[in-house]
Enzyme design. Structure first.
Site, PDB file in Angstrom:
ATOM      1  N   ASP A   1     -51.528  49.751   0.733  1.00 21.57           N
ATOM      2  CA  ASP A   1     -51.603  48.585  -0.138  1.00 21.57           C
ATOM      3  C   ASP A   1     -52.703  48.750  -1.184  1.00 21.57           C
ATOM      4  O   ASP A   1     -53.575  49.628  -1.071  1.00 21.57           O
ATOM      5  CB  ASP A   1     -51.885  47.341   0.735  1.00 21.57           C
ATOM      6  CG  ASP A   1     -51.284  46.083   0.160  1.00 21.57           C
ATOM      7  OD1 ASP A   1     -51.007  46.036  -1.040  1.00 21.57           O
ATOM      8  OD2 ASP A   1     -51.092  45.126   0.945  1.00 21.57           O
TER       9      ASP A   1
ATOM     10  N   ASP B   1     -44.127  40.306  -2.596  1.00 22.29           N
ATOM     11  CA  ASP B   1     -44.571  39.434  -1.507  1.00 22.29           C
ATOM     12  C   ASP B   1     -43.665  38.221  -1.394  1.00 22.29           C
ATOM     13  O   ASP B   1     -43.734  37.483  -0.413  1.00 22.29           O
ATOM     14  CB  ASP B   1     -46.018  38.966  -1.753  1.00 22.29           C
ATOM     15  CG  ASP B   1     -47.024  39.964  -1.218  1.00 22.29           C
ATOM     16  OD1 ASP B   1     -46.631  40.851  -0.433  1.00 22.29           O
ATOM     17  OD2 ASP B   1     -48.211  39.878  -1.596  1.00 22.29           O
TER      18      ASP B   1
HETATM   19  C1  GLA Z   1     -50.529  42.260   0.262  1.00 19.90           C
HETATM   20  C2  GLA Z   1     -49.196  42.773   0.726  1.00 19.90           C
HETATM   21  C3  GLA Z   1     -48.705  41.978   1.914  1.00 19.90           C
HETATM   22  C4  GLA Z   1     -49.727  42.072   3.027  1.00 19.90           C
HETATM   23  C5  GLA Z   1     -51.078  41.616   2.531  1.00 19.90           C
HETATM   24  C6  GLA Z   1     -52.146  41.854   3.557  1.00 19.90           C
HETATM   25  O1  GLA Z   1     -50.422  40.979  -0.284  1.00 19.90           O
HETATM   26  O2  GLA Z   1     -48.271  42.729  -0.321  1.00 19.90           O
HETATM   27  O3  GLA Z   1     -47.460  42.453   2.338  1.00 19.90           O
HETATM   28  O4  GLA Z   1     -49.790  43.406   3.472  1.00 19.90           O
HETATM   29  O5  GLA Z   1     -51.463  42.284   1.336  1.00 19.90           O
HETATM   30  O6  GLA Z   1     -53.377  41.455   3.137  1.00 19.90           O
END
Ligand code: GLA
Length: 718
Positions: free
Chosen positions: A467, A537
């Site tokens: 990420d 997300d």
């Molecule tokens: C980002 C990712 C999510 C999750 C969060 C965790 O927003 O896109 O899928 O992994 O971080 O903090």
């Protein structure tokens, strides 16, 4: 195939269904043609007819402002947007590049940057003896794809420093001013919305200054004829294998042509080359289709699957994951995780992914990033009990990392506050309560390589979600050569690719998924390392119809991670049927983002069946041809048709979005099937010719569907 005709000094590059041609006239490498295959005729005759009045030119030669130039530079009469702006020691920018030779290479590579795999590369060398500059132009063609990949290497062959103020990857001069520009704009949880505007005269551009390919705009653009539709018309596309700040621009010029250029963003950019040094631009890929925007997308998809994504994973069945993020967020212990893992047994889910919160002092997003050791308060016995539990239930184990980031509240930051990016004198800006590590510095990368690889080595980890949850601000690095302070965004990209080489490629057994606050770093550079990327997300099926539709303009379904989540949806509160969430999540490598142990039994009961269905037709997601049937941005419906390459089967997914009362019945024509073959619709038992489906569509009772209902149909050639 690459052919050089000595007599007419013409290079002809042939890809699948496309020709790219250029020739040398008066020492200038001129563009002749890019488009559908042409196999005969003397392309050297296709020079631009050039007006000469009021143009700056060498007497007896054509003005560069009037011709199509392969590597336009600023300062010698071409007043359009140049590909190159190189400033000499005394401030001079005029640059006159003349042809000096060519060679053909296999396995072409750029220094520290990802490139397409395979193909054959033509290297044309241009030089300017006055300035002491040599430029290698790289053109890679592929016999199975209608694409050309381009990049350039600039070398200082002079005796003093050369300052690069702009070094785009390419320039493509297309005939005519009659194009529409299509780009992809967005935001967090609303990534990649197509936008189409007519281009006339002057410059239109899209870019990122975020040291990331970014959510607000994606490093993709298409120029299509004004009349081009989803299924017809000439369409030219460009996309960058680049994950830092970029720019793509087009210019309708006075001579009736349109120039398309792109590469590293030259905003607040410069790079100094000492004598003998050289600089590589990232790779840009061009595709062409006569089959409209849909054909353009299929060309990009074929290119990505055959020449960008790691062949070890490209067309292999993907993990079906359950990820605990929306199930628990940071609030988990062994018991909560075990409940999810246990509930996955026998459902067809094969991988459990432990998301954010397992490391350092992480209990919320304010602490722990940078400390890649297990949080023993939460998980006193480490990861082993979780991994063992997964194995007992027949699952693999995946883990979340965010290597590029650091929280001020972390041991790493306390030990090395200077490793976070910041501009001297300013309080560093926080975003999601975190800072970005200066991966342009080798010692920072060495720390990350050691600490991430150690976790991968010490634990049985099959899957990693990488990420990156903020963009860079306060660009500055103490490690940079003072002459190269303005090259930070590019140095970050080189640092990032070095990390990928040393972590992703160094662990070939591990499946790496890309992610960046959802789908904020979604580009072909990332896809070179990550076979799939978390698309957004936003897991609401309604929004996902839009996001996946827009993403498919450039990126294949096999690259889009799509998960089923609970309702009301956590991002926007919408409730959609479980079957719709599954149908939309099956349009990419699929999975679940929910607490399986808390799912209502009627939904839980559907999971095994849904996964079996997904697996049965996964080949369509991984290697089928996509036809976009209904555009969700007109609010009525979303529709994707996936057709097997050999046209033996297909799957149609329709989602009714908003019901329009007393509205006309929409017509969903289904192109792409074998027109003369008969197809059995498995769900209804009816049989239709491909030609009938292409013209009349599939008969269906659209009125019977309610808002956000999905209908999925499978077609089998009989
Ligand atoms: C980002 C990712 C999510 C999750 C969060 C965790 O927003 O896109 O899928 O992994 O971080 O903090």
């Amino acid at each position: 195939m690459i052919v050089f005709d000595q007599k007419s000094a013409t290079f002809t590059l042939t890809g699948k269904g496309v020709t790219y041609a250029m020739g040398v006239t008066d020492g200038v490498l001129e563009h002749r043609y890019f488009g559908a295959s042409v196999v005969d005729g003397d392309l050297s005759l296709y020079r631009t007819e050039a007006a000469t009045s009021f143009e700056a030119r060498v007497p007896g030669k054509k003005s560069q402002n009037q011709i199509a130039v392969e590597a336009p530079a600023y300062g010698r009469g071409d007043y359009r947007e140049p590909m190159l702006v190189l400033r000499g020691e005394n401030g001079e920018t005029a640059l006159d590049l003349t042809y000096t030779g060519y060679r053909i290479e296999k396995n072409h590579a750029l220094k520290g940057l990802p490139t397409c795999r395979g193909g054959e590369t033509l290297v044309v060398t241009l030089s300017d003896a006055v300035r002491g500059v040599s430029v290698d132009l790289f053109y890679t063609v592929f016999d199975d794809t209608p694409a050309v990949a381009r990049a350039a290497r600039i070398t200082n062959t002079g005796k003093s420093d050369l300052k690069i103020q702009r070094a785009y990857s390419d320039a493509l001069d297309l005939p005519g001013n009659g194009y529409d520009l299509i780009t992809l704009y967005g935001a967090w949880a609303r990534e990649r919305t197509p936008e189409r505007i007519p281009i006339r005269h002057g410059v239109a551009s899209v870019d990122s200054k975020r040291v990331s390919s970014s959510a607000p705009l994606n490093p993709f653009a298409a120029l299509v004829e004004h009349t081009a539709t989803e299924n017809a018309g000439r369409a030219y596309g460009i996309a960058l294998l680049y994950s830092s700040s970029w720019k793509i621009a087009c210019e309708g010029a006075q001579n009736g042509s349109t120039r398309l250029i792109g590469g590293i963003n030259d905003f607040a950019f410069s790079k100094t080359l000492a004598p003998g040094e050289s600089f590589d631009t990232p790779e840009a890929v061009f595709v062409y289709s006569s089959e409209g925007i849909g054909g353009l997308s299929r060309a990009f998809h074929d290119l990505a699957r055959a020449h960008i994504v790691n062949p070890a994973f490209a067309d292999k069945p993907r993990p079906i994951v359950v990820n605990n993020w929306e199930a628990t967020y940071f609030d988990f212990d062994y018991e909560r995780l075990f409940a999810i893992i246990d509930a996955a047994e026998g459902t067809g889910i094969d991988t459990f992914v432990l998301d954010d919160g397992w490391f350092g002092a992480r209990v919320n997003d304010s602490a722990g990033l940078g400390d890649w050791t297990v949080n023993r308060n939460k998980l006193p016995e480490g990861l082993t009990p979780i991994i063992d539990r997964c194995h007992e239930r027949g699952l693999k184990f995946g883990l979340w990392f965010e290597p590029e980031m650091v929280n001020p509240d972390s041991d790493l930051y306390r030990a090395h506050p200077d490793w976070a990016i910041g501009c001297p004198g300013y309080e560093p800006l926080l975003s999601r309560r975190q800072l970005v590590l200066d991966v342009t510095r080798k010692e920072v990368r060495d720390y990350l390589v050691e600490s991430v690889n150690r976790v991968l080595k010490e634990n049985a980890i099959d899957y990693v979600k990488w990420d990156s949850n903020r963009n860079v601000s306060d660009l500055w690095s103490p490690a940079a050569d003072p002459r190269d302070r303005e090259c930070f965004a590019h140095a970050y990209a080189l640092g990032l690719y070095d990390l990928f080489d040393r972590i992703v490629l160094a662990n070939p057994r591990v499946f790496f998924e890309g992610c960046s606050g959802g789908g904020s770093r979604y580009d072909f550079g990332m896809l070179r390392y990550f076979p799939q990327i978390w698309t957004s997300d936003d897991t609401d099926a309604g929004m996902r119809c839009m996001i996946q539709y827009g993403t498919s303009y450039c990126y294949p379904l096999s690259a889009m991670s799509c998960h089923v989540s609970v309702c009301p949806n956590h991002q926007n509160g919408r409730t959609t049927p479980f079957a719709t969430r599954c149908a939309v999540a099956h349009l990419g490598p699929t999975g679940y983002e929910l607490d399986l142990s808390k799912l209502p039994p009627e939904e839980k009961a559907q999971i095994a069946e849904q996964n079996a269905l997904y697996r049965r037709d996964e080949d369509l997601v991984l290697s089928g041809d996509l036809y976009r049937i209904a555009d969700p941005f007109d609010v009525r419906a979303f529709g994707f048709l996936l057709v097997a390459k050999d046209k033996s089967k297909a799957a149609l997914t329709l989602v009714k979005l908003l019901t329009l009362t007393n509205a006309e019945r929409p017509l969903f024509r289904l192109p792409g099937l074998d027109l003369s073959a008969a197809y059995l619709v498995e769900e209804t038992g009816a049989t239709f010719r491909g030609g009938t489906l292409a013209e009349l569509g599939l008969p269906l009772e659209w009125r019977d569907l309610h808002d956000f209902d999905a209908a999925v149909f499978h077609f089998k050639r009989v």
